[in-house]
Design a protein around this motif. Sequence first.
Motif, mmCIF file in Angstrom:
data_model
loop_
_atom_site.group_PDB
_atom_site.id
_atom_site.type_symbol
_atom_site.label_atom_id
_atom_site.label_comp_id
_atom_site.label_asym_id
_atom_site.label_seq_id
_atom_site.Cartn_x
_atom_site.Cartn_y
_atom_site.Cartn_z
ATOM 1 N N VAL A 191 22.510 18.698 -5.283
ATOM 2 C CA VAL A 191 22.761 17.795 -6.408
ATOM 3 C C VAL A 191 22.938 16.374 -5.893
ATOM 4 O O VAL A 191 23.831 16.097 -5.085
ATOM 5 N N ALA A 192 22.102 15.470 -6.368
ATOM 6 C CA ALA A 192 22.172 14.075 -5.935
ATOM 7 C C ALA A 192 23.242 13.315 -6.710
ATOM 8 O O ALA A 192 23.541 13.633 -7.871
ATOM 9 N N ASP A 193 23.823 12.330 -6.073
ATOM 10 C CA ASP A 193 24.756 11.439 -6.754
ATOM 11 C C ASP A 193 24.029 10.735 -7.905
ATOM 12 O O ASP A 193 22.842 10.415 -7.805
ATOM 13 N N GLN A 194 24.744 10.529 -9.018
ATOM 14 C CA GLN A 194 24.211 9.868 -10.216
ATOM 15 C C GLN A 194 23.177 10.721 -10.967
ATOM 16 O O GLN A 194 22.428 10.185 -11.794
ATOM 17 N N SER A 195 23.154 12.018 -10.722
ATOM 18 C CA SER A 195 22.192 12.879 -11.410
ATOM 19 C C SER A 195 22.822 13.535 -12.641
ATOM 20 O O SER A 195 24.039 13.531 -12.811
ATOM 21 N N GLU A 251 16.690 17.719 -14.533
ATOM 22 C CA GLU A 251 15.929 18.164 -13.364
ATOM 23 C C GLU A 251 16.351 19.569 -12.939
ATOM 24 O O GLU A 251 15.503 20.414 -12.619
ATOM 25 N N GLN A 252 17.671 19.844 -12.932
ATOM 26 C CA GLN A 252 18.188 21.095 -12.372
ATOM 27 C C GLN A 252 19.073 21.837 -13.363
ATOM 28 O O GLN A 252 19.930 21.242 -14.022
ATOM 29 N N VAL A 307 28.319 12.778 -11.254
ATOM 30 C CA VAL A 307 27.339 13.687 -11.834
ATOM 31 C C VAL A 307 27.665 13.904 -13.306
ATOM 32 O O VAL A 307 28.835 14.045 -13.680
ATOM 33 N N GLU A 347 24.998 20.759 -2.372
ATOM 34 C CA GLU A 347 24.166 19.942 -1.491
ATOM 35 C C GLU A 347 22.828 19.587 -2.134
ATOM 36 O O GLU A 347 22.183 18.607 -1.731
ATOM 37 N N LYS A 396 31.146 13.165 -6.135
ATOM 38 C CA LYS A 396 29.825 12.750 -6.592
ATOM 39 C C LYS A 396 29.905 12.386 -8.075
ATOM 40 O O LYS A 396 30.613 13.039 -8.841
#
Length: 249
Positions: free
Chosen positions: A85-89, A163-164, A113, A83, A111
């Motif tokens: 993790v953003a789409d396209q990340s 980012e993560q 990713v 949850e 997603k």
Amino acid sequence: MAHERREQIIQIVNQQRKVAVTELARTTGVSLVTIRKDLTELEAEGLLIRQHGFAMINNPNDLNYRLAQHHAQKTRIARAAAELVADQSTIMIESGSACALLAETLGQQEKHVTIVTNSTYIANLAASYPNLTLFVLGGQYQPESQVTVGALTKQLLQSFHVEQLFVGTDGFDPAAGFTGADIQRTEVVQEMAHRAEQLIVLTDASKFKRPSLIHQFSLPDVSTVITDDSVTAGVMMVLRHFKINLLMV
């Protein structure tokens, strides 16, 4: 019901190490045909081994064995991590068992990713999902843990910034922070942390009971911890003292 039954089977096999198929059928209240189907699927996932009318635990040095330990909790942890993790990340994932379930969850959620990892296990798991793009780090290969380590792996990491970063852990010390069991894997994950804005630890609560061998991360380095709801009040107090975002599932 089938999912809950299979979680029960994993728990029984982990506790008894070797259990008869007939006993599993009796304990779970289903037919031998159903229990054999369950065992076939669990063996295909590497969560146990079938042998001559018995179900047995996997090789303790194999990642599949670690996946089978506290499997239900790790599944919830992976879903909570997904949850974030953003789409396209683009993210980094290291070689922990909950981390492998995170990669699988992202694939199932469709997603898009990009994943940077030193785990060939995670790479093979994620390769079947067309929505996931993979960068697999080279280096010295550790066959049992199915990861790359060493100077080359750390050098390759210098080409990335994300980012993560999602990591697992082997233990915890309230004063020193998180700890690892293998010095080479720990060195690689520390280098990963230098290449990420947020360090997110995925671990079931059993890892908070004792420290492992090697210092992994100090508590101020950690952004978020995702664990199960059996974590103690003492651990919660320590994590919150260091302003770590604590998610319990």
